[in-house]
Design a protein around this motif. Structure first.
Motif, PDB file in Angstrom:
ATOM      1  N   ALA A 227       5.245  -9.968   2.494  1.00 17.31           N
ATOM      2  CA  ALA A 227       6.824 -10.149   2.683  1.00 17.31           C
ATOM      3  C   ALA A 227       6.846 -10.361   4.020  1.00 17.31           C
ATOM      4  O   ALA A 227       7.690 -10.870   4.531  1.00 17.31           O
ATOM      5  CB  ALA A 227       8.008  -9.193   2.246  1.00 17.31           C
ATOM      6  N   PHE A 228       5.685 -10.240   4.955  1.00 15.54           N
ATOM      7  CA  PHE A 228       6.234  -9.826   6.405  1.00 15.54           C
ATOM      8  C   PHE A 228       5.724 -11.562   6.683  1.00 15.54           C
ATOM      9  O   PHE A 228       6.120 -11.411   8.232  1.00 15.54           O
ATOM     10  CB  PHE A 228       5.715  -9.098   7.179  1.00 15.54           C
ATOM     11  N   ILE A 229       5.104 -12.223   6.288  1.00 12.89           N
ATOM     12  CA  ILE A 229       5.020 -13.637   6.678  1.00 12.89           C
ATOM     13  C   ILE A 229       5.707 -14.045   6.987  1.00 12.89           C
ATOM     14  O   ILE A 229       6.393 -14.107   6.030  1.00 12.89           O
ATOM     15  CB  ILE A 229       3.429 -13.866   5.582  1.00 12.89           C
ATOM     16  N   SER A 230       5.922 -14.935   8.266  1.00 11.98           N
ATOM     17  CA  SER A 230       6.817 -15.875   8.763  1.00 11.98           C
ATOM     18  C   SER A 230       6.341 -17.424   9.410  1.00 11.98           C
ATOM     19  O   SER A 230       7.145 -18.143   9.333  1.00 11.98           O
ATOM     20  CB  SER A 230       7.499 -15.480   9.589  1.00 11.98           C
ATOM     21  N   THR A 231       4.968 -17.028  10.114  1.00 18.13           N
ATOM     22  CA  THR A 231       4.310 -17.675  10.607  1.00 18.13           C
ATOM     23  C   THR A 231       3.708 -19.107   9.668  1.00 18.13           C
ATOM     24  O   THR A 231       3.383 -18.849   8.464  1.00 18.13           O
ATOM     25  CB  THR A 231       2.805 -17.618  11.338  1.00 18.13           C
TER      26      THR A 231
ATOM     27  N   GLU B 217      19.520  -8.890   0.158  1.00 18.47           N
ATOM     28  CA  GLU B 217      19.198  -8.173   0.512  1.00 18.47           C
ATOM     29  C   GLU B 217      17.497  -7.945   0.998  1.00 18.47           C
ATOM     30  O   GLU B 217      17.671  -7.034   2.647  1.00 18.47           O
ATOM     31  CB  GLU B 217      19.398  -7.650   0.089  1.00 18.47           C
ATOM     32  N   THR B 218      16.615  -8.046   0.454  1.00 18.88           N
ATOM     33  CA  THR B 218      15.329  -7.659   0.985  1.00 18.88           C
ATOM     34  C   THR B 218      14.709  -8.333   2.052  1.00 18.88           C
ATOM     35  O   THR B 218      14.001  -7.829   3.333  1.00 18.88           O
ATOM     36  CB  THR B 218      14.147  -7.675  -0.428  1.00 18.88           C
ATOM     37  N   GLU B 219      15.433  -9.865   1.960  1.00 19.14           N
ATOM     38  CA  GLU B 219      15.017 -10.302   3.539  1.00 19.14           C
ATOM     39  C   GLU B 219      15.727  -9.556   4.784  1.00 19.14           C
ATOM     40  O   GLU B 219      15.426  -9.800   5.784  1.00 19.14           O
ATOM     41  CB  GLU B 219      15.593 -11.443   3.398  1.00 19.14           C
ATOM     42  N   GLU B 220      16.893  -9.594   4.279  1.00 20.72           N
ATOM     43  CA  GLU B 220      17.739  -8.886   5.421  1.00 20.72           C
ATOM     44  C   GLU B 220      17.250  -7.287   6.172  1.00 20.72           C
ATOM     45  O   GLU B 220      16.818  -7.145   6.998  1.00 20.72           O
ATOM     46  CB  GLU B 220      19.028  -7.816   5.296  1.00 20.72           C
ATOM     47  N   THR B 221      16.737  -6.396   4.884  1.00 18.49           N
ATOM     48  CA  THR B 221      15.509  -4.788   5.274  1.00 18.49           C
ATOM     49  C   THR B 221      13.908  -5.858   5.700  1.00 18.49           C
ATOM     50  O   THR B 221      14.281  -5.119   6.942  1.00 18.49           O
ATOM     51  CB  THR B 221      15.405  -4.142   4.077  1.00 18.49           C
ATOM     52  N   ILE B 222      13.261  -6.693   5.717  1.00 17.24           N
ATOM     53  CA  ILE B 222      12.230  -6.970   6.050  1.00 17.24           C
ATOM     54  C   ILE B 222      12.860  -7.749   7.561  1.00 17.24           C
ATOM     55  O   ILE B 222      11.815  -6.919   8.522  1.00 17.24           O
ATOM     56  CB  ILE B 222      11.599  -8.113   5.361  1.00 17.24           C
TER      57      ILE B 222
ATOM     58  N   PHE C  43      -3.230  -7.857  -5.297  1.00 15.33           N
ATOM     59  CA  PHE C  43      -3.215  -7.389  -5.081  1.00 15.33           C
ATOM     60  C   PHE C  43      -1.649  -7.050  -4.339  1.00 15.33           C
ATOM     61  O   PHE C  43      -1.631  -7.331  -3.262  1.00 15.33           O
ATOM     62  CB  PHE C  43      -3.553  -6.281  -4.920  1.00 15.33           C
ATOM     63  N   ARG C  44      -0.750  -7.122  -5.421  1.00 15.92           N
ATOM     64  CA  ARG C  44       0.823  -6.976  -4.828  1.00 15.92           C
ATOM     65  C   ARG C  44       1.210  -5.955  -5.236  1.00 15.92           C
ATOM     66  O   ARG C  44       1.235  -5.508  -5.669  1.00 15.92           O
ATOM     67  CB  ARG C  44       1.387  -8.530  -5.054  1.00 15.92           C
ATOM     68  N   SER C  45       2.841  -5.361  -4.084  1.00 13.80           N
ATOM     69  CA  SER C  45       3.361  -4.279  -4.371  1.00 13.80           C
ATOM     70  C   SER C  45       4.165  -5.016  -3.890  1.00 13.80           C
ATOM     71  O   SER C  45       4.925  -5.840  -3.168  1.00 13.80           O
ATOM     72  CB  SER C  45       2.585  -3.374  -3.908  1.00 13.80           C
ATOM     73  N   PHE C  46       5.735  -4.115  -4.671  1.00 15.05           N
ATOM     74  CA  PHE C  46       6.798  -4.058  -4.071  1.00 15.05           C
ATOM     75  C   PHE C  46       7.377  -2.509  -2.942  1.00 15.05           C
ATOM     76  O   PHE C  46       8.437  -2.621  -2.441  1.00 15.05           O
ATOM     77  CB  PHE C  46       7.901  -3.865  -5.346  1.00 15.05           C
ATOM     78  N   SER C  47       6.623  -1.583  -2.831  1.00 17.30           N
ATOM     79  CA  SER C  47       6.185  -0.750  -1.918  1.00 17.30           C
ATOM     80  C   SER C  47       7.183  -1.079  -0.227  1.00 17.30           C
ATOM     81  O   SER C  47       8.301  -0.797   0.111  1.00 17.30           O
ATOM     82  CB  SER C  47       5.143  -0.188  -1.275  1.00 17.30           C
ATOM     83  N   LYS C  48       6.515  -2.308  -0.220  1.00 19.45           N
ATOM     84  CA  LYS C  48       6.672  -2.700   1.913  1.00 19.45           C
ATOM     85  C   LYS C  48       8.236  -3.954   1.588  1.00 19.45           C
ATOM     86  O   LYS C  48       8.569  -3.939   2.254  1.00 19.45           O
ATOM     87  CB  LYS C  48       5.299  -2.572   2.672  1.00 19.45           C
ATOM     88  N   THR C  49       7.989  -5.115  -0.205  1.00 20.66           N
ATOM     89  CA  THR C  49       8.362  -5.552   0.357  1.00 20.66           C
ATOM     90  C   THR C  49       9.717  -5.021   0.094  1.00 20.66           C
ATOM     91  O   THR C  49      10.603  -5.912   0.543  1.00 20.66           O
ATOM     92  CB  THR C  49       8.034  -6.382  -0.888  1.00 20.66           C
ATOM     93  N   ALA C  50       9.926  -3.888  -0.945  1.00 21.61           N
ATOM     94  CA  ALA C  50      11.592  -4.221  -1.082  1.00 21.61           C
ATOM     95  C   ALA C  50      12.167  -2.771  -1.339  1.00 21.61           C
ATOM     96  O   ALA C  50      12.702  -1.769  -2.167  1.00 21.61           O
ATOM     97  CB  ALA C  50      11.938  -4.162  -2.225  1.00 21.61           C
ATOM     98  N   GLY C  51      10.634  -1.360  -0.447  1.00 20.80           N
ATOM     99  CA  GLY C  51      11.549  -0.185  -0.250  1.00 20.80           C
ATOM    100  C   GLY C  51      10.790   0.810  -1.738  1.00 20.80           C
ATOM    101  O   GLY C  51      11.288   1.605  -1.324  1.00 20.80           O
ATOM    102  N   PHE C  52       9.822   0.553  -1.783  1.00 22.56           N
ATOM    103  CA  PHE C  52       9.678   1.138  -3.698  1.00 22.56           C
ATOM    104  C   PHE C  52       8.169   1.664  -3.082  1.00 22.56           C
ATOM    105  O   PHE C  52       7.969   2.205  -3.857  1.00 22.56           O
ATOM    106  CB  PHE C  52       9.662   0.264  -4.252  1.00 22.56           C
ATOM    107  N   THR C  53       8.137   2.281  -1.949  1.00 16.77           N
ATOM    108  CA  THR C  53       6.963   3.437  -2.035  1.00 16.77           C
ATOM    109  C   THR C  53       7.541   5.062  -2.495  1.00 16.77           C
ATOM    110  O   THR C  53       6.144   5.498  -3.491  1.00 16.77           O
ATOM    111  CB  THR C  53       6.981   3.659   0.377  1.00 16.77           C
ATOM    112  N   GLY C  54       8.672   4.501  -2.746  1.00 14.69           N
ATOM    113  CA  GLY C  54       8.909   6.336  -3.566  1.00 14.69           C
ATOM    114  C   GLY C  54       9.459   6.159  -4.874  1.00 14.69           C
ATOM    115  O   GLY C  54       9.688   6.686  -5.923  1.00 14.69           O
TER     116      GLY C  54
END
Lengths: 404, 404
Positions: free
Chosen positions: A219-223, A307-312, A243-254
C-alpha cells in the motif's frame, strides 16, 4: 532419541522484537520519567478508519441475533472478501487471480512462517540479508537452516542486499528451492522494479524454485513502474506465492487480517501447492473472525479506500520528514518512498546495537538495529514512520544530531 | 529430491468436515427444496451473549480513536484476559496455573495442530480411536504417522475406545511420547473421571510422555468428580499441555479465541516446553484481535457467566432430548451428559457412511459418520446438540424411526 524438536535449541537469543521490547522495558525501569518515541517495531498508531469501524459495529450486531449469527467461516474465508480482493488488488492491475486462489488468514507473519509446512524439510532456502527474521527462524525450526555458527546459518543461502546493488540482491549462485523476497522491503524500505522482479520469476521458472513473495507493504508504493504484486509479472503464477496484509494497509496490527495467494497453476513434483495449502489450512486453521472479515471488506468501499489512502499519506509524510532531516545532516539513508521504513547508514565504526542503545539512552528514541536483520544489516539502523508527526520530527532531529 | 512435503500425498481423501460439506452440497443441488437439519459439524447457533456483544462494541469504539487504539497484542495475549482465565478456570479449581502459562490463540484446532512444531519428528504418537481428525492429519503432515494402509497409519499408536472400556482407552502397550486425549470426548461425548485421568498422568510421568489434553468441551461438564482441567491432577504440570476454547463455551466458532496452557515445569531433554511454545508463537503467530480478547474477557463477568451458562443449558437440553428419544426407541447411545455430542450405536450391519447418506436423504438430517473418526468409529454415528430445540426433536424422532 529426543522428544522435542532440537532445532529450537539452535535458535540464537530472542526473537528480535522481543529483545528490543526487553531493552526498552529495562531502560524505562531504570529511568521512570523518560518518554520514549517509538521508531522501532513497525506498529501502526492511527485508529481504524470510520468505514471499517462502522462495518465492524454492524457485524457485531449481526453476531447478537440468532438469524444473522455466524459460526465457522467458510474454508479460505468469506466469498464477499475474497471477491473484493481478487477484483481490487489483482484484476484491476492485470493479474488474473481468482477469489478461490486467495486464502484469508490472521496474518502475513503466520502465513510466511506456516507455509513451511507444505515444503520438504530438505529444501534449499534463500533469504535476503538483511532479512525479516520470521523467514529465517521459521525455517530454522523446520531444520532447513542447519546450524547457527557465528552470525550465519550454515544451510541457508544468503542474498546480500547492499548499497552496491541498490538493496536488490543478485540471483543465487547455487540452486535454491524456496526463495523469500519482500518488496517493498522490510527492513531496507527498498522497492523492486518490474524488470528486476521479472529476473527472479525467470530464474524460479528455470530452476523449479518457489518464490515466497511478501508484499505486506504494497500500500506504500507510489513510484510508477513498481509492481504491486508479483502476479503482474507474466509466469509468476507458475512459481510464486504472495503474502499480503491489512496490518500496514489499514491499521490492522491489532485487528488481524491478511491473505495469501497460491495460484492453481503452481505445481511441484506433480502436486498442486494450492491443494496442499488448502488442506493445510483446513486442518490447522479455523478462519478469521467474521467481524474482522467484514472490517477488511470495508477497506475496499469508496469511503474505506479514501480513508485508507489518507492514513497511508500521513505515514508517508512522516517518512519523507525523517529522510529529509537525516539527509540535511549529511546522513545517508534509503527507503521511505514506497515504504514506511527508512534504512540509515551509521557512521563508520559504530555498530548497530551500540547505536540502538545510545539512541535509546541519549535521544530517547526506540529504533531497530540493522544487525538484528542479519550480518549485512550491521552498520545500519531501521526507522519506522508510524509515529505522531511532531514526535517524528523531534526524533529524527535528535538522531540526526547524535549520528552527524 | 522433492521440493514439497511428500507426507501430504499420503493423506487420504478430504478433511472429514470438508467431505461432509461436499456431500450436503451435492444433496441440496439435487434436491433444491430440501430443508436439512444440521447435526453434523459441531458448530454453535446461538448468538453471542449480550455481555460479549457490549464488550466488543466498546472495544471497536476504542479502535476508532488514536488515544485508545490498539496495535499488536502483547505476546501470549493481553494480561487482562490471561489473569481472568488463570483465576476462574484454574485457581478456582485448585490448579495452580499462572497467567503467563496461558497463551491466548485463535483456536484450539490451530494449537492442537501447531503444537507439533515443538516436538521431534521421530516422536511416537498415540491417539484414541475414534479420534478428532486434526490430531492425526497434523501429525501425518509432520511425518509422524508414517504411511496410510487400509484404514490405519502404520506409525501411530491407536488406543481403541469401545463400549467395552466405556470409551476411555487402556494405557498403551508400547511407549508413546505424545499422547492426545480429549475429554469430554469428541466424538463419543464420554467424560473421564479423576481416577482414570490420574492413571494417564502417572503413565506420562513414568514414561516421559507429554499428554496433549484437549478440553474444548469443558463447559459442558456437569457430573460431579469429572475434572475440568488435567491440571486438577497432581503432577500434570510436569507432563501435560492443555487446549481450551471459547468456541463451544461462549459461541466463538466465528469469533475465534482459545488458549493453550504450557506449564513452566514441563521440560523434556533439558528444554522448557513453555519457552519453546513461547518462541514458536512469537515467531509464527501475531495474536488475537483486541476486540475479540475483550469479548472473551466479558465471558468471565458476572453477567457473561450467567448468560453463558444459559446457552450451555439450552444445548444440553437438546442433548438430553436426543438421548431420550433414541433410547426410548431402543437405540443405544452414550454422551450428551457432559458433552454436546451423542454417540449412537448403529444397527448391526449398517456401516456409518451408508447410514450418513440414508439419514441425509430420508430424514433430511446431516450427521457425522463414526468411520470418519477412525476404524473403531465404524458402526457409530455422531450427533450434535447445537440446533434449534424443535428441529432437534424432529430430527431425533426421524433418526429413531429410521434406525429402529
Amino acid at each position: 532419541m529426543s522428544v522435542i524438536n532440537t532445532n529450537f535449541a539452535k535458535l540464537p537469543g530472542n526473537y528480535l522484537f522481543a529483545e528490543i521490547a526487553a531493552r526498552k522495558a529495562r531502560y524505562l525501569a531504570d529511568n521512570p520519567g523518560a518518554r520514549l518515541i517509538n521508531m522501532g517495531i513497525g506498529d501502526v498508531t492511527r485508529p481504524l478508519s470510520p468505514a471499517v469501524i462502522a462495518a465492524m459495529h454492524a457485524a457485531v450486531d449481526e453476531m447478537s441475533k440468532a438469524e444473522t449469527f455466524k459460526g465457522y467461516s467458510p474454508d479460505g474465508g468469506y466469498p464477499f472478501l475474497r471477491e473484493l480482493i481478487s477484483e481490487h488488488d489483482f484484476k484491476s492491475r492485470g493479474a488474473d487471480i481468482a477469489p478461490d486462489e486467495i486464502f484469508i488468514s490472521d496474518g502475513a507473519k503466520s502465513d510466511c512462517a506456516n507455509i513451511s509446512d507444505i515444503f520438504s524439510p530438505d529444501c534449499v532456502v534463500a533469504v535476503c540479508d538483511p532479512v525479516y527474521p520470521v523467514y529465517v527462524d521459521s525455517n530454522a525450526m523446520a531444520g532447513r537452516a542447519g546450524s547457527y555458527t557465528g552470525d550465519k546459518w550454515d544451510k541457508l543461502v544468503y542474498l546480500p542486499c547492499t548499497s552496491g546493488n541498490g538493496f536488490v540482491p543478485e540471483l543465487p549462485s547455487v540452486k535454491a528451492d524456496m526463495i523469500y523476497l519482500c518488496y517493498p522491503n522490510n527492513p531496507t524500505g527498498a522497492a523492486i522494479t518490474f524488470g528486476e522482479l521479472k529476473k527472479w520469476v525467470d530464474y524460479a521458472r528455470a530452476n523449479d524454485s518457489v518464490i515466497l513473495y511478501d508484499a505486506a507493504y504494497e500500500a506504500f508504493i507510489s513510484t510508477p513502474g513498481v509492481p504491486h504484486s508479483i502476479f503482474e509479472i507474466p509466469g509468476a503464477e507458475y512459481c510464486a506465492i504472495e503474502f499480503r496484509s491489512f496490518s500496514k494497509t489499514a491499521g490492522f496490527t491489532g485487528t488481524r487480517c491478511a491473505y495469501t495467494v497460491v495460484p492453481k497453476k503452481l505445481e511441484r513434483d506433480g502436486m498442486s501447492l494450492h491443494a496442499m495449502w488448502s488442506r493445510r489450512q483446513a486442518t490447522k486453521f479455523n478462519g478469521v473472525p467474521y467481524v474482522v472479515q467484514r472490517g477488511a471488506a470495508a477497506v475496499y468501499s469508496p469511503q474505506g479506500r479514501k480513508e485508507t489512502e489518507e492514513t497511508i499519506a500521513y505515514y508517508k509524510n512522516n517518512a519523507k520528514n525523517i529522510r529529509e532531516i537525516l539527509q540535511a545532516s549529511g546522513i545517508k539513508c534509503i527507503g521511505g518512498t514506497d515504504s514506511p521504513y527508512i534504512w540509515v547508514t551509521l557512521p563508520s565504526g559504530l555498530d548497530s546495537w551500540t547505536a540502538f542503545d545510545r539512541i535509546l539512552a541519549e535521544a530517547n528514541v526506540a529504533t531497530t538495529p540493522g544487525a538484528g536483520f542479519g550480518s549485512c544489516g550491521e552498520g545500519f539502523l531501521r526507522l519506522t514512520a508510524f509515529g505522531e508527526p511532531d514526535d517524528t520530527i523531534i526524533a529524527a532531529e535528535r538522531i540526526a544530531r547524535l549520528l552527524k
